[in-house]
Design a protein around this motif. Structure first.
Motif, PDB file in Angstrom:
ATOM      1  N   LEU A   1       0.836  -1.196   0.000  1.00  7.92           N
ATOM      2  CA  LEU A   1       0.000   0.000   0.000  1.00  7.92           C
ATOM      3  C   LEU A   1       0.878   1.255   0.000  1.00  7.92           C
ATOM      4  O   LEU A   1       0.637   2.213  -0.731  1.00  7.92           O
ATOM      5  N   ILE A   2       1.925   1.201   0.823  1.00  4.45           N
ATOM      6  CA  ILE A   2       2.786   2.368   1.008  1.00  4.45           C
ATOM      7  C   ILE A   2       3.574   2.708  -0.252  1.00  4.45           C
ATOM      8  O   ILE A   2       3.676   3.872  -0.638  1.00  4.45           O
ATOM      9  N   GLU A   3       4.121   1.679  -0.910  1.00  6.50           N
ATOM     10  CA  GLU A   3       5.039   1.961  -2.005  1.00  6.50           C
ATOM     11  C   GLU A   3       4.371   2.597  -3.214  1.00  6.50           C
ATOM     12  O   GLU A   3       4.832   3.641  -3.679  1.00  6.50           O
TER      13      GLU A   3
ATOM     14  N   GLU B   1      -6.281   2.872   1.582  1.00  9.58           N
ATOM     15  CA  GLU B   1      -5.421   3.988   1.962  1.00  9.58           C
ATOM     16  C   GLU B   1      -6.008   4.772   3.129  1.00  9.58           C
ATOM     17  O   GLU B   1      -5.281   5.256   3.988  1.00  9.58           O
ATOM     18  N   LYS B   2      -7.322   4.847   3.120  1.00  5.69           N
ATOM     19  CA  LYS B   2      -7.983   5.529   4.228  1.00  5.69           C
ATOM     20  C   LYS B   2      -7.716   4.766   5.527  1.00  5.69           C
ATOM     21  O   LYS B   2      -7.406   5.356   6.566  1.00  5.69           O
ATOM     22  N   ALA B   3      -7.765   3.449   5.415  1.00  4.57           N
ATOM     23  CA  ALA B   3      -7.507   2.620   6.589  1.00  4.57           C
ATOM     24  C   ALA B   3      -6.079   2.837   7.095  1.00  4.57           C
ATOM     25  O   ALA B   3      -5.824   2.877   8.298  1.00  4.57           O
ATOM     26  N   LEU B   4      -5.153   3.006   6.176  1.00  5.60           N
ATOM     27  CA  LEU B   4      -3.760   3.262   6.545  1.00  5.60           C
ATOM     28  C   LEU B   4      -3.658   4.531   7.389  1.00  5.60           C
ATOM     29  O   LEU B   4      -2.841   4.614   8.309  1.00  5.60           O
ATOM     30  N   GLY B   5      -4.531   5.483   7.069  1.00  7.95           N
ATOM     31  CA  GLY B   5      -4.572   6.721   7.836  1.00  7.95           C
ATOM     32  C   GLY B   5      -4.952   6.507   9.291  1.00  7.95           C
ATOM     33  O   GLY B   5      -4.706   7.368  10.138  1.00  7.95           O
ATOM     34  N   GLY B   6      -5.522   5.349   9.596  1.00  6.44           N
ATOM     35  CA  GLY B   6      -5.920   5.058  10.969  1.00  6.44           C
ATOM     36  C   GLY B   6      -4.780   4.556  11.843  1.00  6.44           C
ATOM     37  O   GLY B   6      -4.932   4.430  13.054  1.00  6.44           O
ATOM     38  N   VAL B   7      -3.637   4.259  11.210  1.00  5.20           N
ATOM     39  CA  VAL B   7      -2.487   3.793  11.997  1.00  5.20           C
ATOM     40  C   VAL B   7      -1.951   4.964  12.816  1.00  5.20           C
ATOM     41  O   VAL B   7      -1.747   6.053  12.299  1.00  5.20           O
ATOM     42  N   ARG B   8      -1.766   4.722  14.129  1.00  2.09           N
ATOM     43  CA  ARG B   8      -1.279   5.795  15.014  1.00  2.09           C
ATOM     44  C   ARG B   8       0.179   5.550  15.397  1.00  2.09           C
ATOM     45  O   ARG B   8       0.642   4.413  15.382  1.00  2.09           O
ATOM     46  N   PRO B   9       0.861   6.616  15.760  1.00  2.00           N
ATOM     47  CA  PRO B   9       2.255   6.452  16.202  1.00  2.00           C
ATOM     48  C   PRO B   9       2.322   5.643  17.483  1.00  2.00           C
ATOM     49  O   PRO B   9       1.375   5.616  18.263  1.00  2.00           O
ATOM     50  N   HIS B  10       3.438   4.994  17.685  1.00  2.89           N
ATOM     51  CA  HIS B  10       3.706   4.236  18.904  1.00  2.89           C
ATOM     52  C   HIS B  10       3.604   5.172  20.110  1.00  2.89           C
ATOM     53  O   HIS B  10       4.039   6.322  20.053  1.00  2.89           O
ATOM     54  N   ALA B  11       3.030   4.617  21.177  1.00  2.00           N
ATOM     55  CA  ALA B  11       2.810   5.436  22.375  1.00  2.00           C
ATOM     56  C   ALA B  11       4.122   5.967  22.956  1.00  2.00           C
ATOM     57  O   ALA B  11       4.152   7.001  23.625  1.00  2.00           O
ATOM     58  N   ALA B  12       5.219   5.261  22.674  1.00  2.00           N
ATOM     59  CA  ALA B  12       6.512   5.698  23.221  1.00  2.00           C
ATOM     60  C   ALA B  12       7.035   6.956  22.536  1.00  2.00           C
ATOM     61  O   ALA B  12       7.950   7.603  23.028  1.00  2.00           O
ATOM     62  N   ILE B  13       6.469   7.268  21.380  1.00  2.00           N
ATOM     63  CA  ILE B  13       6.933   8.456  20.675  1.00  2.00           C
ATOM     64  C   ILE B  13       6.278   9.678  21.301  1.00  2.00           C
ATOM     65  O   ILE B  13       5.068   9.853  21.238  1.00  2.00           O
ATOM     66  N   GLN B  14       7.109  10.453  21.957  1.00  2.00           N
ATOM     67  CA  GLN B  14       6.598  11.577  22.747  1.00  2.00           C
ATOM     68  C   GLN B  14       7.442  12.808  22.498  1.00  2.00           C
ATOM     69  O   GLN B  14       8.595  12.713  22.099  1.00  2.00           O
ATOM     70  N   ASP B  15       6.826  13.968  22.789  1.00  2.00           N
ATOM     71  CA  ASP B  15       7.581  15.208  22.655  1.00  2.00           C
ATOM     72  C   ASP B  15       8.463  15.378  23.884  1.00  2.00           C
ATOM     73  O   ASP B  15       8.192  16.193  24.755  1.00  2.00           O
ATOM     74  N   ALA B  16       9.499  14.578  23.933  1.00  2.00           N
ATOM     75  CA  ALA B  16      10.384  14.609  25.099  1.00  2.00           C
ATOM     76  C   ALA B  16      11.787  14.977  24.650  1.00  2.00           C
ATOM     77  O   ALA B  16      12.162  14.767  23.494  1.00  2.00           O
ATOM     78  N   GLU B  17      12.533  15.523  25.582  1.00  2.00           N
ATOM     79  CA  GLU B  17      13.939  15.852  25.317  1.00  2.00           C
ATOM     80  C   GLU B  17      14.728  14.536  25.305  1.00  2.00           C
ATOM     81  O   GLU B  17      14.625  13.744  26.238  1.00  2.00           O
ATOM     82  N   PRO B  18      15.507  14.258  24.256  1.00  2.00           N
ATOM     83  CA  PRO B  18      16.281  13.011  24.239  1.00  2.00           C
ATOM     84  C   PRO B  18      17.313  13.006  25.356  1.00  2.00           C
ATOM     85  O   PRO B  18      17.875  14.058  25.685  1.00  2.00           O
ATOM     86  N   THR B  19      17.550  11.847  25.942  1.00  2.00           N
ATOM     87  CA  THR B  19      18.593  11.726  26.960  1.00  2.00           C
ATOM     88  C   THR B  19      19.955  11.790  26.271  1.00  2.00           C
ATOM     89  O   THR B  19      20.059  11.646  25.046  1.00  2.00           O
ATOM     90  N   ALA B  20      20.985  11.953  27.093  1.00  2.00           N
ATOM     91  CA  ALA B  20      22.337  12.005  26.535  1.00  2.00           C
ATOM     92  C   ALA B  20      22.659  10.719  25.792  1.00  2.00           C
ATOM     93  O   ALA B  20      23.294  10.721  24.741  1.00  2.00           O
ATOM     94  N   GLU B  21      22.197   9.601  26.336  1.00  2.00           N
ATOM     95  CA  GLU B  21      22.442   8.307  25.705  1.00  2.00           C
ATOM     96  C   GLU B  21      21.744   8.227  24.345  1.00  2.00           C
ATOM     97  O   GLU B  21      22.304   7.736  23.369  1.00  2.00           O
TER      98      GLU B  21
END
Length: 862
Positions: free
Chosen positions: A9-11, A690-710
């Motif tokens: 679908l993506i390609e 394609e509309k269904a693809l639009g329903g895919v959400r980002p992983h919950a771990a993806i957050q507006d956070a400051e990256p750690t030094a690591e």
RNA sequence: GCCCGGGUGGCGAAAAGGCAGACGCAGGGGACUUAAAAUCCCCUGGCCGCAAGGCCGUGCAGGUUCGAUUCCUGCCCCGGGCACCA
């Protein structure tokens, strides 16, 4: 294998997006960029660069365009195409104007052969094959500017191939001659020297028994450029092996042309000229050999030897030259009965003929110095001719058969001189006496440019009985191919075009009387000699390329293709380019600044892929199973671009799994499951999917956070490695750096959005479809193709502690953990304090301690 | 014969003269599962050892160096190109 992520679908989705938005259109100098073009958005500029615009540099990245065979795309093709595509995408992100075109080298014998068998017009076959190739190449998501596609068989293209030919003709670089040419009975065509294999079979189809026959031919004077083709190799950044092959092919050698004098017979007193690179061995010449075809043979042959000479010449003529040179056989030849005088000592020496001397090189005759030439020695032994040693090796080894530099002996005025001085002195003496002159010889021969075939560019020349051969005037170009029913050559070596009577007859451009068209066509090399120029201005109706565009884009910055074109295509194209340069039609002396050869992809069995071995991998099947991104990524991950490497379906799966990990790194599992279920209802393609693809959400771990030094360290390591590897074409290690990052990031419970977006930019050149889709998932509003390439900051690598190995006498014995800023003295003290070191050093003396800060400690003890 | 490339685990391969084998495949173990697949985690150059640990190891033989897969010399093997070019 289970589907890792919804690539089907993506390609297509992103391929459609790129095409609709003309994302990869290259803009010419002075051309306005559209208002919303991402490049303009980024640079805030409305205009593409001109040649002297330093701030947005151009990059012309070219693939060797393919011959669209009926077999379709081979997995070898996309290897180079993927590498260049990655580089182009990277360079766009680096802010460069990139020109990246694709086209078709579509004249050639297979379509004609097919026409003979089936009656299908080659143009029909060609179009079908081109369509297949285009579809296959497009499914891989390469960022070509398809508006610039060219096809060498298109009249609007070959019109200019013909036009360039006429420029060469008018410059005196094209001529007609009756020459013996290679004829293949199997193909019923003439072959170029280069198309004949060493075993006398044809290089095209492997038909055996190629032989020579005299035919009127068109020839291009490539030899006029021999010296420059050789010298200008220094101007280009090519693999040394390719340069070396071209040097060998050109085969420049410096020597002296020496005149001997015929001593007897009707030619008595005439000069017999020979070329030699070893004039210092003239005193060792004990006989001479003429090529059997040499014009003097008749007149030096004595009555007594005539029968033998005639028989030998007939035998030679029967054999092809290939046959003559193919076998490692004994040296045959016969005595002519004649003699010639050696100019340095007045000695009369016998004249022989032998087929190891070629009429086509030098003067067609040699002085034989058996003591210092392997071939002459073999001949002398075979025919019991005298051998005289005139060079002594410096190391006192055996002089007989010695071919290196030494000291001249028994050689009159040069006796006692070392070879280089001896050469100089004797050459000067010969010149003084008017007996010889310095001469440069080349192995390179003129280029036999005509073919007795249908499916090629007609040579735009008209033959008039009164006015001779005349060029077709510019306004009459292109000379189109006539429609024909039967493409079979006439068999008597007349080209098939000769049968098109109506087409052949035409008015003479000069006197207007009845004249005939040239019926020969050009070889397949013609179209590829200049296609890189047409890409700059593909639709120009009034010139082969606009000068301003040519100056803006040339030279080709990177040219990628197979090493099989090392000599022929690359030498021919360089020749045309230099001729065009001399005509003031192009601005650079060389067309291809940097050349890289991709290695061959072998079958899973480590053998060359071939139908008969049954080990051919079909790109369509690979893409259907794993997708274009996985295919691209795998081709890069296999190994270094230039190395030959075997295909591995398992390896492909591994890379495919990696892309699945990337997908899972970014997407929410529950929403993907819901999406997959929706697909079973909506189908796997189309608007609903394609509309269904639009329903895919980002992983919950993806957050507006400051990256750690690591996290920063992991990200910046990846940025650095990928960037450096792309600059050195280390695609395989760049992919591994992406994998390392993903392996680390999988463990992060918080995946900072900014860092994850940066990673997608690194991934984008390699797996552009997936990267675009995930970019969108993370809030990207338009293509990432022109997003600035990330930069790394070394401050993130400054970890507080480093582990340093301790060696004793060069062997690893222990490890030390020290602060990053530790001084060598501190490190040394810690190393000496190590328990293991103390045990190993007990009762011994520490002689020396080497401390390489941050790297290693080595204690030398005894 | 000559000219180029190359020889590193079971496989594809990494390593500015500084921890050989990153990354991937294959293999082994575990988690999840009724089960399998998929996924996730761990191990995985060879030999010796219960272990701690030791020895060996980048085609072969030498050399340079505190230290060599890396540089130098000679040799062996594989791939590619040229092959009577005077």
């Amino acid at each position: 294998m289970r589907r890792q992520y919804p690539f089907p679908l993506i390609e297509p989705k992103w391929q459609r997006y790129w095409r609709r938005n003309a994302t990869f259109r290259a803009f010419d100098p002075g051309e306005s960029l559209p208002e919303d073009h991402p490049f303009r958005r980024r640079h805030g500029r409305a205009v593409a660069p001109s040649a002297d615009d330093a701030y947005a540099p151009k990059s012309y990245v070219l693939d060797m365009f393919p011959y669209p065979s009926g077999a379709g795309l081979h997995v070898g093709h996309p290897e180079g195409y993927t590498a260049t595509d990655i580089l182009c995408r990277y360079r766009r992100m680096r802010g460069m104007h990139v020109l990246h075109p694709m086209g078709w080298d579509a004249f050639g014998l297979p379509a004609e052969q097919y026409a003979m068998d089936t009656g299908t017009h080659p143009a029909v076959t060609t179009k079908k094959n081109v369509d297949t190739f285009r579809r296959q190449i497009q499914m891989l998501g390469f960022s070509y500017d398809w508006d610039r596609e060219v096809d060498t068989t298109d009249p609007s293209y070959f019109r200019w191939t013909q036009w360039i030919f006429l420029q060469l003709y008018k410059k005196g670089l094209a001529y007609e001659a009756e020459v013996p040419v290679w004829w293949c009975d199997g193909c019923k065509v003439v072959l170029a020297n280069e198309e004949v294999n060493a075993d006398g079979s044809c290089d095209r189809k492997g038909h055996p028994g190629v032989y020579r026959r005299p035919l009127r031919q068109w020839i291009l004077k490539i030899t006029a450029y021999a010296d420059r083709l050789l010298q200008d190799l220094d101007l280009v950044d090519w693999p040394e092996s390719i340069k070396e092959q071209q040097r060998n092919w050109i085969g420049r050698s410096e020597g002296v042309e020496v005149s001997f004098t015929i001593a007897d017979g009707p030619a008595k007193g005439e000069a017999l000229r020979v070329f030699t690179t070893r004039p210092d061995t003239l005193f060792g010449a004990t006989f001479m050999v003429l090529a059997p075809e040499h014009p003097l043979v008749d007149r030096v042959t004595t009555t007594g030897q005539r029968v033998a000479v005639t028989a030998y010449r007939a035998e030679t003529a029967r054999k092809s030259e290939v046959e003559r040179t193919a076998l490692e056989k004994e040296k045959t030849g016969v005595f002519t009965g004649g003699h010639a005088v050696n100019p340095v000592n007045g000695e009369e020496i016998p004249l022989w003929i032998a087929d190891y001397v070629l009429m086509s090189y030098g003067t067609g005759a040699i002085m034989a110095v058996p003591a210092h030439d392997e071939r002459d020695l073999a001949f002398a032994k075979e025919h019991r001719l005298p051998i005289r040693t005139v060079v002594r090796p410096l190391d006192g080894s055996e002089p007989l058969g010695f071919v290196g530099d030494g000291v001249s002996v028994d050689s009159g005025l040069i006796t006692g001189l070392k070879t280089p001085e001896a050469k100089k002195k004797i050459a000067a003496w010969l010149a003084e006496q008017g007996l010889g002159a310095p001469k440069v010889q080349y192995k390179l021969r003129d280029w036999l440019f005509s073919r007795q075939r249908y499916w090629g560019e007609p040579i735009p020349i008209v033959h008039c009985a009164r006015c001779g051969s005349l060029p077709v005037s510019d306004d009459q170009l292109p000379v189109l191919l006539p429609e024909m029913r039967n493409y079979t050559p006439t068999g008597n070596a007349e080209p098939p075009l000769a049968k098109a009577a109506e087409w052949v007859s035409c008015p003479c451009p000069k006197c207007g009387g009845a004249a005939k068209r040239e019926t020969n066509t050009m070889p397949q090399w013609a179209g590829s000699c200049w296609y890189y120029l047409r890409f700059l201005d593909p639709k120009n109706p009034s010139g082969f390329v606009n000068g301003e565009k040519e100056r803006a884009w040339m030279p080709v910055d990177l040219y990628v293709g197979g090493a099989e074109h090392a000599v022929l295509h690359l030498l021919y194209a360089r020749f045309w380019h230099k001729a065009l340069h001399d005509l003031g039609l192009v601005s650079t002396p060389e067309p291809f600044q940097r050349l890289v050869n991709q290695g061959m992809i072998l079958g899973e069995d480590n053998q060359k892929m071939s139908k008969s071995r049954g080990n051919v991998i079909n790109p369509d099947a690979v893409v259907a199973e794993c997708g274009a991104d996985a295919f691209r990524l795998y081709e890069m991950f296999m190994g270094p671009l230039e190395a030959a490497k075997p295909w591995s379906t398992q390896g492909l799966q591994g890379v495919y799994r990696f892309l699945g990990r990337v997908w899972r790194l970014f997407t929410d599992e529950a929403s993907v499951e819901a999406f997959e279920q929706a697909l079973t209802l909506a189908g796997h393609e189309g608007a609903a999917a394609e509309k269904a693809l639009g329903g895919v959400r980002p992983h919950a771990a993806i957050q507006d956070a400051e990256p750690t030094a690591e996290q920063q360290a992991a990200l910046h390591r990846a940025i650095r490695k990928v960037t450096e590897d792309l600059d050195t074409l280390g695609f395989n290690t760049a992919v591994s750096a992406l994998m390392v990052f993903v392996n680390e990031a999988m463990a992060w419970s918080v995946r900072p959005r900014a860092a994850m977006r940066t990673f997608l930019l690194l991934l984008a050149p390699f797996a552009p479809h997936l990267a675009e889709e995930l970019w969108r998932l993370l809030g990207g509003e338009r293509t990432l193709a022109y997003e600035p390439w990330p930069t790394w900051d070394p401050k993130w690598f400054a970890v507080t502690e480093v582990e340093i190995p301790i060696q004793v006498n060069g062997k690893l014995r222990d490890r030390l953990t020290v602060l990053a800023g530790a001084t060598p003295q501190e490190i040394e003290a810690l190393a000496r304090a190590s328990e293991k070191v103390r045990v190993l050093c007990a009762g011994k003396t520490i002689r020396k301690v080497v401390v390489v800060p941050g790297k290693v400690v080595n204690l030398v003890v005894s």
